[in-house]
Design a protein around this motif. Sequence first.
Motif, PDB file in Angstrom:
ATOM      1  N   LYS A   1      33.166   6.267  54.344  1.00  0.00           N
ATOM      2  CA  LYS A   1      34.148   6.423  53.248  1.00  0.00           C
ATOM      3  C   LYS A   1      33.002   6.547  52.004  1.00  0.00           C
ATOM      4  CE  LYS A   1      36.731   3.527  50.177  1.00  0.00           C
ATOM      5  NZ  LYS A   1      37.878   4.358  49.656  1.00  0.00           N
ATOM      6  N   PHE A   2      32.111   5.624  52.068  1.00  0.00           N
ATOM      7  CA  PHE A   2      31.058   5.707  50.773  1.00  0.00           C
ATOM      8  C   PHE A   2      30.362   6.967  51.011  1.00  0.00           C
ATOM      9  CE2 PHE A   2      31.256   0.901  51.333  1.00  0.00           C
ATOM     10  CZ  PHE A   2      32.103   0.684  50.472  1.00  0.00           C
ATOM     11  N   GLU A   3      29.740   7.419  51.977  1.00  0.00           N
ATOM     12  CA  GLU A   3      29.075   8.821  51.931  1.00  0.00           C
ATOM     13  C   GLU A   3      29.841   9.895  51.714  1.00  0.00           C
ATOM     14  OE1 GLU A   3      26.838  11.644  55.001  1.00  0.00           O
ATOM     15  OE2 GLU A   3      27.122   9.829  55.937  1.00  0.00           O
ATOM     16  N   SER A   4      31.287   9.844  52.135  1.00  0.00           N
ATOM     17  CA  SER A   4      32.059  11.093  51.876  1.00  0.00           C
ATOM     18  C   SER A   4      32.237  11.116  50.375  1.00  0.00           C
ATOM     19  CB  SER A   4      33.508  10.710  52.439  1.00  0.00           C
ATOM     20  OG  SER A   4      34.300  11.811  52.240  1.00  0.00           O
ATOM     21  N   LYS A   5      32.333  10.065  49.591  1.00  0.00           N
ATOM     22  CA  LYS A   5      32.777   9.958  48.157  1.00  0.00           C
ATOM     23  C   LYS A   5      31.477  10.351  47.331  1.00  0.00           C
ATOM     24  CE  LYS A   5      34.543   6.744  44.718  1.00  0.00           C
ATOM     25  NZ  LYS A   5      35.197   5.407  44.260  1.00  0.00           N
ATOM     26  N   LYS A   6      30.409   9.841  47.654  1.00  0.00           N
ATOM     27  CA  LYS A   6      29.208   9.996  47.231  1.00  0.00           C
ATOM     28  C   LYS A   6      28.576  11.343  47.347  1.00  0.00           C
ATOM     29  CE  LYS A   6      24.562   8.555  46.670  1.00  0.00           C
ATOM     30  NZ  LYS A   6      23.288   7.362  46.977  1.00  0.00           N
ATOM     31  N   ALA A   7      28.778  12.016  48.634  1.00  0.00           N
ATOM     32  CA  ALA A   7      28.061  13.214  49.010  1.00  0.00           C
ATOM     33  C   ALA A   7      28.971  14.461  48.747  1.00  0.00           C
ATOM     34  CB  ALA A   7      27.536  13.230  50.645  1.00  0.00           C
ATOM     35  N   LEU A   8      30.074  14.186  48.945  1.00  0.00           N
ATOM     36  CA  LEU A   8      31.276  15.323  49.207  1.00  0.00           C
ATOM     37  C   LEU A   8      32.275  15.098  47.843  1.00  0.00           C
ATOM     38  CD1 LEU A   8      32.007  15.400  53.019  1.00  0.00           C
ATOM     39  CD2 LEU A   8      30.273  16.670  51.668  1.00  0.00           C
ATOM     40  N   GLY A   9      32.152  14.036  47.157  1.00  0.00           N
ATOM     41  CA  GLY A   9      33.296  13.831  46.251  1.00  0.00           C
ATOM     42  C   GLY A   9      34.533  13.592  46.593  1.00  0.00           C
ATOM     43  N   ARG A  10      34.960  13.379  48.017  1.00  0.00           N
ATOM     44  CA  ARG A  10      35.915  13.162  48.761  1.00  0.00           C
ATOM     45  C   ARG A  10      36.339  11.522  49.219  1.00  0.00           C
ATOM     46  NH1 ARG A  10      36.973  18.529  52.440  1.00  0.00           N
ATOM     47  NH2 ARG A  10      39.549  18.070  51.738  1.00  0.00           N
ATOM     48  N   ASP A  11      37.346  11.193  48.553  1.00  0.00           N
ATOM     49  CA  ASP A  11      37.539   9.712  49.007  1.00  0.00           C
ATOM     50  C   ASP A  11      38.706   9.720  50.132  1.00  0.00           C
ATOM     51  OD1 ASP A  11      37.316   6.954  49.047  1.00  0.00           O
ATOM     52  OD2 ASP A  11      37.908   6.853  47.018  1.00  0.00           O
ATOM     53  N   PHE A  12      38.639   8.611  50.695  1.00  0.00           N
ATOM     54  CA  PHE A  12      40.014   8.241  51.463  1.00  0.00           C
ATOM     55  C   PHE A  12      39.876   6.939  51.831  1.00  0.00           C
ATOM     56  CE2 PHE A  12      36.142   8.628  54.318  1.00  0.00           C
ATOM     57  CZ  PHE A  12      36.399   7.651  55.402  1.00  0.00           C
ATOM     58  N   VAL A  13      41.384   6.490  52.023  1.00  0.00           N
ATOM     59  CA  VAL A  13      41.504   4.953  52.451  1.00  0.00           C
ATOM     60  C   VAL A  13      41.219   4.761  53.996  1.00  0.00           C
ATOM     61  CG1 VAL A  13      43.562   3.425  52.649  1.00  0.00           C
ATOM     62  CG2 VAL A  13      43.632   4.984  50.721  1.00  0.00           C
ATOM     63  N   VAL A  14      40.424   3.576  54.382  1.00  0.00           N
ATOM     64  CA  VAL A  14      40.108   3.528  55.599  1.00  0.00           C
ATOM     65  C   VAL A  14      41.636   3.098  56.300  1.00  0.00           C
ATOM     66  CG1 VAL A  14      39.134   1.819  57.121  1.00  0.00           C
ATOM     67  CG2 VAL A  14      37.952   2.793  55.095  1.00  0.00           C
ATOM     68  N   GLY A  15      41.776   3.793  57.225  1.00  0.00           N
ATOM     69  CA  GLY A  15      43.203   3.596  58.102  1.00  0.00           C
ATOM     70  C   GLY A  15      43.381   2.381  58.689  1.00  0.00           C
ATOM     71  N   PRO A  16      44.532   2.032  59.331  1.00  0.00           N
ATOM     72  CA  PRO A  16      44.620   0.909  60.002  1.00  0.00           C
ATOM     73  C   PRO A  16      44.029   0.981  61.538  1.00  0.00           C
ATOM     74  CG  PRO A  16      46.518   2.455  60.112  1.00  0.00           C
ATOM     75  CD  PRO A  16      45.706   2.920  59.360  1.00  0.00           C
ATOM     76  N   LEU A  17      43.812   0.003  62.116  1.00  0.00           N
ATOM     77  CA  LEU A  17      43.278  -0.231  63.347  1.00  0.00           C
ATOM     78  C   LEU A  17      44.177   0.287  64.121  1.00  0.00           C
ATOM     79  CD1 LEU A  17      40.664  -1.292  65.187  1.00  0.00           C
ATOM     80  CD2 LEU A  17      42.146  -3.254  65.502  1.00  0.00           C
ATOM     81  N   GLU A  18      43.967   1.214  65.137  1.00  0.00           N
ATOM     82  CA  GLU A  18      44.843   1.816  66.366  1.00  0.00           C
ATOM     83  C   GLU A  18      44.050   1.559  67.547  1.00  0.00           C
ATOM     84  OE1 GLU A  18      46.464   5.826  65.251  1.00  0.00           O
ATOM     85  OE2 GLU A  18      46.055   5.536  63.446  1.00  0.00           O
ATOM     86  N   GLY A  19      45.007   1.528  68.738  1.00  0.00           N
ATOM     87  CA  GLY A  19      44.365   1.469  70.252  1.00  0.00           C
ATOM     88  C   GLY A  19      44.973   2.307  71.009  1.00  0.00           C
ATOM     89  N   LEU A  20      44.454   2.842  71.941  1.00  0.00           N
ATOM     90  CA  LEU A  20      44.701   3.574  73.414  1.00  0.00           C
ATOM     91  C   LEU A  20      44.526   2.578  74.366  1.00  0.00           C
ATOM     92  CD1 LEU A  20      43.268   7.154  72.925  1.00  0.00           C
ATOM     93  CD2 LEU A  20      45.542   6.353  72.094  1.00  0.00           C
ATOM     94  N   TRP A  21      45.523   2.345  75.169  1.00  0.00           N
ATOM     95  CA  TRP A  21      45.601   1.396  76.217  1.00  0.00           C
ATOM     96  C   TRP A  21      46.028   1.897  77.697  1.00  0.00           C
ATOM     97  CZ3 TRP A  21      43.913  -3.447  74.772  1.00  0.00           C
ATOM     98  CH2 TRP A  21      44.000  -3.856  73.327  1.00  0.00           C
ATOM     99  N   ARG A  22      45.435   1.814  78.565  1.00  0.00           N
ATOM    100  CA  ARG A  22      45.561   2.342  79.847  1.00  0.00           C
ATOM    101  C   ARG A  22      45.427   1.258  81.075  1.00  0.00           C
ATOM    102  NH1 ARG A  22      40.784   3.709  77.718  1.00  0.00           N
ATOM    103  NH2 ARG A  22      41.825   5.395  76.276  1.00  0.00           N
ATOM    104  N   ALA A  23      45.799   1.748  82.300  1.00  0.00           N
ATOM    105  CA  ALA A  23      45.807   0.708  83.264  1.00  0.00           C
ATOM    106  C   ALA A  23      46.107   1.498  84.442  1.00  0.00           C
ATOM    107  CB  ALA A  23      46.640  -0.585  83.304  1.00  0.00           C
TER     108      ALA A  23
END
Length: 205
Positions: A61-83
């Motif tokens: 997030k910090f690199e994107s904002k500093k180097a590209l001028g593009r900011d974003f909200v860090v998304g929620p945790l997600e999970g893929l589950w398998r068995a």
Amino acid sequence: MDKYDVKTAHKALYAPSSKDFSVVDVPELQYLAIDGHGDPNTSPEYTEALETLYPVAYSLKFESKKALGRDFVVGPLEGLWRADDMTAFTRREKDTWDWTMLINQPEWITVDMVERAVANVKAKKGVPGAERVRLLTLNEGTTVQILHVGSYDDEAPTLHRLHHEYMPAHRLAFNGDHHEIYLSDPRRTAPAKLKTVLRQPVRPL
């Protein structure tokens, strides 16, 4: 500066009804990902995964904002589950579960940026296992989802209804890993009020 937020950009995917199952088409999305195995409540590997994913996500997030001028909200945790046996989910046999924990990334985040973020986190924080983090592209396509409100351990009846009632009634088969999106922070939310999107990629029989 506009700030990208995956929950706003793809509202239908992150705000389903808690009353009924809904069918949605999930576009190709990319994520920070780290794999593991075992009970998330007791596995040191799971704790390590979370302690790794978040610092890498914020470094990006910090690199994107500093180097590209593009900011974003860090998304929620997600999970893929398998068995090997899908009934392991409804029986809550957590020791048998394999998982991939995820945090969504905007489309402009590249493999090179992830590698730099991983190296930065390793150098500054000494996070073990940071080299296991990778950029993963998912194309889940048609999925069935519902919002579960309550403890993670109370998901079983809803999953049983999905697997043994809704999917057979609509002639649908499994077409990918069980996917969960954790909209609540379990450290700050009572178990009875936790909000989790339960998602299952499907295909016609």
